[in-house]
Write a protein that holds these residues in place. Structure first.
Motif, PDB file in Angstrom:
ATOM      1  N   THR A  87      38.032 -29.447   0.043  1.00  0.00           N
ATOM      2  CA  THR A  87      37.599 -28.341   0.893  1.00  0.00           C
ATOM      3  C   THR A  87      37.091 -27.240  -0.017  1.00  0.00           C
ATOM      4  N   LEU A  88      36.020 -26.562   0.424  1.00  0.00           N
ATOM      5  CA  LEU A  88      35.540 -25.406  -0.337  1.00  0.00           C
ATOM      6  C   LEU A  88      35.986 -24.132   0.368  1.00  0.00           C
ATOM      7  N   PHE A  89      36.593 -23.254  -0.407  1.00  0.00           N
ATOM      8  CA  PHE A  89      36.943 -21.926   0.112  1.00  0.00           C
ATOM      9  C   PHE A  89      35.977 -20.925  -0.518  1.00  0.00           C
ATOM     10  N   PHE A  90      35.240 -20.217   0.318  1.00  0.00           N
ATOM     11  CA  PHE A  90      34.310 -19.188  -0.180  1.00  0.00           C
ATOM     12  C   PHE A  90      35.067 -17.869  -0.189  1.00  0.00           C
ATOM     13  N   ILE A  91      35.224 -17.307  -1.392  1.00  0.00           N
ATOM     14  CA  ILE A  91      36.055 -16.104  -1.542  1.00  0.00           C
ATOM     15  C   ILE A  91      35.289 -15.118  -2.421  1.00  0.00           C
ATOM     16  N   GLY A  92      34.634 -14.132  -1.799  1.00  0.00           N
ATOM     17  CA  GLY A  92      33.841 -13.170  -2.579  1.00  0.00           C
ATOM     18  C   GLY A  92      32.765 -13.898  -3.350  1.00  0.00           C
ATOM     19  N   LYS A  93      32.824 -13.787  -4.674  1.00  0.00           N
ATOM     20  CA  LYS A  93      31.798 -14.423  -5.501  1.00  0.00           C
ATOM     21  C   LYS A  93      32.216 -15.811  -5.980  1.00  0.00           C
ATOM     22  N   LYS A  94      33.391 -16.251  -5.557  1.00  0.00           N
ATOM     23  CA  LYS A  94      33.876 -17.546  -6.036  1.00  0.00           C
ATOM     24  C   LYS A  94      33.841 -18.591  -4.933  1.00  0.00           C
ATOM     25  N   ILE A  95      33.612 -19.805  -5.329  1.00  0.00           N
ATOM     26  CA  ILE A  95      33.784 -20.918  -4.402  1.00  0.00           C
ATOM     27  C   ILE A  95      34.890 -21.777  -4.992  1.00  0.00           C
ATOM     28  N   ILE A  96      36.007 -21.805  -4.283  1.00  0.00           N
ATOM     29  CA  ILE A  96      37.160 -22.508  -4.821  1.00  0.00           C
ATOM     30  C   ILE A  96      37.206 -23.928  -4.285  1.00  0.00           C
ATOM     31  N   VAL A  97      37.387 -24.866  -5.198  1.00  0.00           N
ATOM     32  CA  VAL A  97      37.474 -26.270  -4.815  1.00  0.00           C
ATOM     33  C   VAL A  97      38.950 -26.595  -4.632  1.00  0.00           C
ATOM     34  N   TYR A  98      39.286 -27.008  -3.417  1.00  0.00           N
ATOM     35  CA  TYR A  98      40.677 -27.309  -3.094  1.00  0.00           C
ATOM     36  C   TYR A  98      40.817 -28.822  -2.945  1.00  0.00           C
ATOM     37  N   SER A  99      41.844 -29.386  -3.568  1.00  0.00           N
ATOM     38  CA  SER A  99      42.073 -30.825  -3.463  1.00  0.00           C
ATOM     39  C   SER A  99      43.154 -31.091  -2.420  1.00  0.00           C
ATOM     40  N   HIS A 100      42.828 -31.941  -1.442  1.00  0.00           N
ATOM     41  CA  HIS A 100      43.826 -32.242  -0.408  1.00  0.00           C
ATOM     42  C   HIS A 100      44.938 -33.132  -0.945  1.00  0.00           C
ATOM     43  N   SER A 101      44.620 -34.023  -1.873  1.00  0.00           N
ATOM     44  CA  SER A 101      45.684 -34.882  -2.387  1.00  0.00           C
ATOM     45  C   SER A 101      46.634 -34.089  -3.280  1.00  0.00           C
ATOM     46  N   ARG A 102      46.091 -33.133  -4.031  1.00  0.00           N
ATOM     47  CA  ARG A 102      46.974 -32.368  -4.923  1.00  0.00           C
ATOM     48  C   ARG A 102      47.458 -31.070  -4.294  1.00  0.00           C
ATOM     49  N   ARG A 103      46.939 -30.757  -3.133  1.00  0.00           N
ATOM     50  CA  ARG A 103      47.338 -29.585  -2.368  1.00  0.00           C
ATOM     51  C   ARG A 103      47.277 -28.315  -3.213  1.00  0.00           C
ATOM     52  N   ALA A 104      46.169 -28.158  -3.920  1.00  0.00           N
ATOM     53  CA  ALA A 104      46.000 -26.970  -4.759  1.00  0.00           C
ATOM     54  C   ALA A 104      44.541 -26.810  -5.153  1.00  0.00           C
ATOM     55  N   VAL A 135      39.676 -14.870   2.753  1.00  0.00           N
ATOM     56  CA  VAL A 135      38.833 -16.063   2.661  1.00  0.00           C
ATOM     57  C   VAL A 135      37.608 -15.783   3.511  1.00  0.00           C
ATOM     58  N   ASN A 136      36.416 -15.829   2.940  1.00  0.00           N
ATOM     59  CA  ASN A 136      35.214 -15.561   3.741  1.00  0.00           C
ATOM     60  C   ASN A 136      34.865 -16.748   4.633  1.00  0.00           C
ATOM     61  N   ALA A 137      35.036 -17.948   4.077  1.00  0.00           N
ATOM     62  CA  ALA A 137      34.685 -19.147   4.836  1.00  0.00           C
ATOM     63  C   ALA A 137      35.390 -20.337   4.213  1.00  0.00           C
ATOM     64  N   ALA A 138      35.618 -21.379   5.018  1.00  0.00           N
ATOM     65  CA  ALA A 138      36.257 -22.580   4.491  1.00  0.00           C
ATOM     66  C   ALA A 138      35.626 -23.785   5.170  1.00  0.00           C
ATOM     67  N   VAL A 139      35.277 -24.796   4.375  1.00  0.00           N
ATOM     68  CA  VAL A 139      34.673 -25.989   4.973  1.00  0.00           C
ATOM     69  C   VAL A 139      35.109 -27.222   4.194  1.00  0.00           C
ATOM     70  N   ARG A 140      35.528 -28.225   4.942  1.00  0.00           N
ATOM     71  CA  ARG A 140      35.936 -29.463   4.286  1.00  0.00           C
ATOM     72  C   ARG A 140      34.696 -30.291   4.029  1.00  0.00           C
ATOM     73  N   VAL A 141      34.437 -30.604   2.759  1.00  0.00           N
ATOM     74  CA  VAL A 141      33.199 -31.313   2.432  1.00  0.00           C
ATOM     75  C   VAL A 141      33.418 -32.799   2.204  1.00  0.00           C
ATOM     76  N   SER A 142      34.665 -33.231   2.076  1.00  0.00           N
ATOM     77  CA  SER A 142      34.930 -34.663   1.916  1.00  0.00           C
ATOM     78  C   SER A 142      36.388 -34.922   2.250  1.00  0.00           C
ATOM     79  N   GLN A 143      36.758 -36.180   2.218  1.00  0.00           N
ATOM     80  CA  GLN A 143      38.152 -36.535   2.452  1.00  0.00           C
ATOM     81  C   GLN A 143      39.065 -35.771   1.491  1.00  0.00           C
ATOM     82  N   GLU A 144      38.553 -35.605   0.278  1.00  0.00           N
ATOM     83  CA  GLU A 144      39.377 -35.042  -0.776  1.00  0.00           C
ATOM     84  C   GLU A 144      39.265 -33.522  -0.893  1.00  0.00           C
TER      85      GLU A 144
END
Ligand SMILES: *[C@@H]1O[C@H](CO)[C@@H](O)[C@H](O)[C@H]1NC(C)=O
Ligand SMILES: *[C@@H]1O[C@H](CO)[C@@H](O)[C@H](O)[C@H]1NC(C)=O
Ligand SMILES: *[C@@H]1O[C@H](CO)[C@@H](O)[C@H](O)[C@H]1NC(C)=O
Ligand SMILES: *[C@@H]1O[C@H](CO)[C@@H](O)[C@H](O)[C@H]1NC(C)=O
Length: 696
Positions: free
Chosen positions: A538-555, A527-536
Motif C-alpha cells: 500500500t502507498l501512503f501519501f504523506i506530505g512530500k513522502k510516499i511511504i511504501v507499506y508492506s502487508h506481510s511485514r505490517r510496516a 495521511v493525505n491519501a492511501a491506496v493499495r497497489v498490490s497484494q503486498e
C-alpha cells in the motif's frame, strides 16, 4: 561564564594575530620527538616533551604513559632529538650529546654513560635515528648517515628523498616485527617493503597525547540547515526525548576479529564501531578495564575485546564526517579498576574529543538536557557517562571538576536476567514492568539482553521480532513525564540491519512517535491519501513522502519521492489500467501504479474541488468531503450515518474493508453503517508525522 568567553576570545584574537595560518590552535600540540625499540618485549617507547608512551604491539595499543623519570631517564632529556638502540643500549641524542641507557628490570632504565655526537661522526641536533634490520641510521635535514660497524662511525648515506622521505624528520622507529615508521609533525610514513605515506599520526592508535590535526572542526559551530540524527524533526527534542540505537558491549569483538570458538559467549557484534555508526548506532555501551588490552580496553569477563583508543577515534572520525549526529557513550558499571580507568579515560577523551564533550546538563541550574539541535549547533555532540562509582570518593573529585562526565545513575536500565529457551516474548512484559519502575530516571535504556538460552547471536535473533513492541511497552511511562525511552540496547545490530525487525527500524518509528508526542503544537499525524497497489503493498501519501507499506511485514519498508505528488488530496486504484488516480485541488489525473509517472499529460477538472478522500468500493467511487460521503451518482450522505467523524484524511480499500484515517486514529468500516475505532494511525508503523518548519 562571561569571563571564560572573554579569555577565550582574547586567546583567539592573539592566536589569529600571531599565526596567519588558518586553523591556528588554541591548544598546543604534542609532538613526537624521538622513539626507540628495545629488548624483545615487542614494545616501542615514544618520547614527547617530558612524557613517554610505551606502545605494545601485542594489543596494538598504548601500554604505559608517564613522565620520563618513571622510565629512569634524566629529566634533562626533555624534548630529545633522536634515539636508537645499539648493542642492547638505548642511545638518546640531545644537542651535541648522546646519553647511553641500559634496561634494568621491567621497563626502567639506568644510565650507562655518555658521549658526543661528534665522536660517532654525527653533527649536533640530529633530527631522528633508527635501529632497523641490523642497521642504525641517523637523519638530519635532508641527509642520512649510516653506522659502520668496522669504523664505529656514522658515514654519509645520501639524501632522504632517495628513500621516499621528506627532509626534517622528527622521529623514526621500528614498528611491529618488520616495519618502520618515520614521523614529521602530524604525518608519518611507513616502510614494510616499500615506503608508503604520508598518513596522519592519528592512525597510530595513540590517544593519551594530542597530536593535532583534528582540532579545527571540533571547534567549529554548525551553521546553515541541519538535520538531527538523520531527521530534522528531531532537532527541537531534548536528549531525554529522543531514542538511540544502542550497541551492547561495544568493542567486544569489533573489527571482525572476534574470539574464535568463544564467540558464542563473548562476541556481541562483529563490525567496527565506525561501521556500526554508519548503520545507525548512536549509543555505545562499553565495559572498560585497565591493563587487560593495553592501557584502556573493553573487557568481557576475563578477555580483552579491544583497545578503547580506536573506538574513540572511530567515533570521532564518524562525527567529523557526519556533522548532524549526536552520540552517547556509557563506560558502564562493569568497570574493572576504576581508579586507573577514570584517569585514563579522562585523559584520552579530553585529548581526542575534548571540544565535543557536552556539559550543558550538569551546568544548567534547572538540570535540563539540551536539545539535539542545540548540541549540534554548538558542536557539543558527545554525551559521556561513567560507572556510578564516579560519584563516590575518591572519584567524586573528578566528577565535581568535569561537568561533561555524567553518572550512569542517570540511566534507568530495564535489564533483568531472563532466558530465551522458549523464545523472547517475555521481554515485552518485562520491559513494561521495569520501565514503570525506572521511568523517573533522567534517561531510560530499554535493554534487550537475554542471559540464557543460546549463543549471543542466536539469542539476539530470537529477540529481534520484539524490538518494536518492547519500545512501545516502555513509551507510555516515559511519555507521562514528557520524556521518551532513550536507548534500545541490543547485540548484533548489524544482522539483518535493513529488516523491519532491526533495532534501526524500531528506533526510527519510536522517534516518529516521540516527535508526535513532544511536538504536538507543530507536528501532527496526517495521511493525505492511501491506496493499495498490490497484494503486498500500500502507498501512503504523506506530505512530500510516499511511504511504501508492506502487508506481510505490517510496516513501512521504504519511501518514494515524486514531486508531482506532494500534498495530494486523495488517491484510489484503477486496477484495469494498473493506475492510481490522483486527486489534488480541482484536478485529477492517472499515474502508473508501479512507476508513479503520469499516464498522460492531460488532467481533468473535478466537479467538487478539495476533496478529503476518495475510494472505489463495491465497484463504486466514494468521495469524502467535510461531513459527507458521496457515492457516485447519488446525493451526499452524512458521515455520521457510517459512524464516522467529519474531515477525514484518507480512506484505504484493503481486503474488502475500508480503513479510514483521521489524525492519529483509524477506523474499520465493513459496510453495515458502523465503523469501529481500531487504534492509532502510527500503529501501522508508518512515518505519518508532518511538521511545520523545524529548523532552529
Ligand atoms: C614479539 O613478536 C614476535 C613476532 O611478532 C613473537 O614471535 C614474539 O613471541 C613476541 N614476543 C613477546 C614477548 O610477545
Ligand atoms: C535551507 O532550508 C530552506 C527551507 O527548507 C531552503 O529554502 C534553503 O534553500 C536551505 N538552504 C540551504 C543552504 O540548503
Ligand atoms: C504479558 O502481559 C499480558 C497482560 O498482563 C498477558 O496477558 C500476557 O500473557 C503476558 N505475556 C507474556 C509473554 O508473558
Ligand atoms: C453535506 O450534504 C448536505 C446535504 O446534501 C449539504 O447540505 C451540505 O452542504 C454538505 N456538506 C458538505 C460539507 O459538503
Amino acid at each position: 561564564m562571561a569571563e571564560h568567553c572573554l579569555v577565550y576570545l582574547l586567546l583567539h584574537v592573539i592566536c589569529i594575530l600571531v599565526s596567519p595560518i588558518p586553523g591556528c590552535h588554541s591548544r598546543s600540540c604534542d609532538k613526537i620527538n624521538a622513539a626507540f625499540t628495545v629488548g624483545d618485549d615487542n614494545a616501542t617507547y615514544i618520547l614527547s616533551g617530558t612524557q613517554f608512551i610505551k606502545y605494545s604491539f601485542v594489543h596494538d595499543s598504548e601500554e604505559t604513559v608517564g613522565g620520563l623519570s618513571k622510565l629512569g631517564l634524566s629529566p634533562g632529556l626533555v624534548k630529545p632529538d633522536a634515539a636508537f638502540t645499539m648493542n642492547g643500549a638505548v642511545h638518546i641524542l640531545k644537542r651535541c650529546e648522546i646519553f647511553r641507557y641500559r634496561m634494568s628490570g621491567e621497563a626502567t632504565f639506568v644510565k650507562e654513560g655518555e658521549t658526543t655526537t661528534h665522536s660517532l661522526g654525527l653533527p649536533c641536533d640530529v633530527d631522528a635515528a633508527i635501529s632497523w634490520a641490523g642497521h642504525v641510521l641517523a637523519f638530519k635535514g635532508c641527509n642520512i648517515w649510516k653506522y659502520d660497524v668496522s669504523t664505529h662511525q656514522f658515514e654519509p648515506e645520501g639524501p632522504v628523498e632517495k628513500r621516499g622521505l621528506p627532509c626534517n624528520l622528527d622521529a623514526a622507529v621500528q614498528w611491529k616485527s618488520s616495519g618502520a615508521i618515520f614521523v614529521r609533525g602530524a604525518q608519518f610514513w611507513k616502510f614494510d617493503t616499500v615506503m608508503r605515506g604520508p598518513f596522519h599520526t592519528d592512525e597510530l592508535n595513540i590517544c593519551s597525547w594530542y597530536l593535532c590535526g583534528e582540532a579545527d572542526w571540533m571547534r567549529e559551530k554548525r551553521v546553515g540547515n541541519m538535520s538531527c540524527n538523520g531527521d530534522e524533526r528531531l532537532c527541537p527534542l531534548r536528549l531525554d526525548q529522543v531514542t538511540m540505537a544502542g550497541l551492547h558491549n561495544a568493542g567486544s569483538g569489533y573489527d571482525e576479529v572476534g574470539f574464535g570458538f568463544l564467540n558464542c559467549w563473548l562476541q556481541n557484534h562483529a563490525l567496527s564501531i565506525n561501521k556500526q555508526m554508519k548503520l545507525g548506532i548512536r549509543h555505545l555501551d562499553i565495559d572498560p578495564c585497565y591493563d587487560t588490552c593495553g592501557l584502556l580496553g573493553t573487557c568481557h569477563s576475563f578477555v580483552c575485546g579491544g583497545s578503547i583508543c580506536p573506538i574513540i577515534k572511530q567515533v570521532r572520525s564518524f562525527l567529523r564526517d557526519n556533522k548532524d549526529e549526536v552520540v552517547t557513550i556509557n563506560f558502564n558499571h562493569e568497570i574493572v579498576n576504576p581508579e586507573k580507568v577514570f584517569q585514563g579515560l579522562n585523559r584520552q577523551l579530553q585529548t581526542q574529543m575534548g571540544p565535543l564533550l557536552n556539559k550543558k546538563f550538569r551546568q544548567s541550574r534547572e538540570k535540563k538536557w539540551p536539545t539535539l539541535g542545540q548540541s549540534i549547533r554548538a558542536n557539543k555532540r558527545v554525551f559521556v557517562f561513567y560507572a556510578p562509582v564516579i560519584e563516590s570518593s575518591p572519584h567524586n573529585k573528578l566528577y565535581q571538576r568535569y561537568k561533561w562526565i555524567h553518572s550512569e545513575n542517570f540511566y534507568g536500565s530495564t535489564w533483568r536476567p531472563f532466558s530465551v529457551h522458549y523464545g523472547c516474548d517475555e521481554v515485552v512484559n518485562l520491559t513494561a514492568a521495569r520501565c514503570e519502575v525506572r521511568k523517573s530516571r533522567e534517561l531510560v535504556e530499554v535493554s534487550i539482553i537475554p542471559e540464557k538460552g543460546g549463543c549471543i547471536d542466536n539469542m539476539a535473533e530470537k529477540c529481534r521480532p520484539f524490538l518494536h513492541q518492547a519500545l512501545r511497552a516502555c513509551e507510555g511511562f516515559r511519555f507521562e513525564r514528557n520524556d521518551s525511552p532513550n536507548v534500545l540496547l541490543v547485540d548484533y545490530p548489524e544482522v539483518d540491519s535493513g529488516a523491519t525487525s532491526s533495532v534501526f527500524h524500531a528506533v526510527y518509528h519510536q522517534n516518529v512517535r516521540n516527535i508526535h508526542k513532544h511536538r504536538s503544537q507543530s507536528c501532527r499525524v496526517k495521511v493525505n491519501a492511501a491506496v493499495r497497489v498490490s497484494q503486498e503493498e500500500t502507498l501512503f501519501f504523506i506530505g512530500k513522502k510516499i511511504i511504501v507499506y508492506s502487508h506481510s511485514r505490517r510496516a513501512q519498508v521504504g519511501v518514494r519521492d515524486a514531486p508531482d505528488l506532494y500534498n495530494i488530496d486523495a488517491a484510489y486504484g484503477v486496477p484495469e489500467r494498473n493506475a492510481v488516480r490522483i486527486v489534488k485541488g480541482c484536478e485529477t489525473w492517472d499515474v502508473d501504479a508501479t512507476s508513479l509517472l503520469p499516464l498522460s499529460r492531460e488532467r481533468r477538472a473535478l466537479v467538487t474541488c478539495n476533496l478529503d478522500a476518495a475510494v472505489v468500493w463495491l465497484s463504486q467511487l466514494h468521495t469524502f468531503k467535510g461531513c459527507n460521503v458521496t457515492t457516485e451518482g447519488s446525493d451526499p450522505t452524512p458521515l455520521v450515518s457510517w459512524g464516522l467523524p467529519c474531515q477525514l484524511d484518507a480512506v484505504l480499500h484493503s481486503d474488502g474493508k475500508l480503513f479510514v484515517f483521521r489524525d492519529n486514529s483509524y477506523w474499520k468500516y465493513t459496510g453495515k453503517g458502523v465503523a469501529s475505532l481500531e487504534g492509532h494511525t502510527l500503529d501501522w508503523t508508518i512515518d505519518a508525522v508532518q511538521c511545520g518548519n523545524s529548523n532552529i
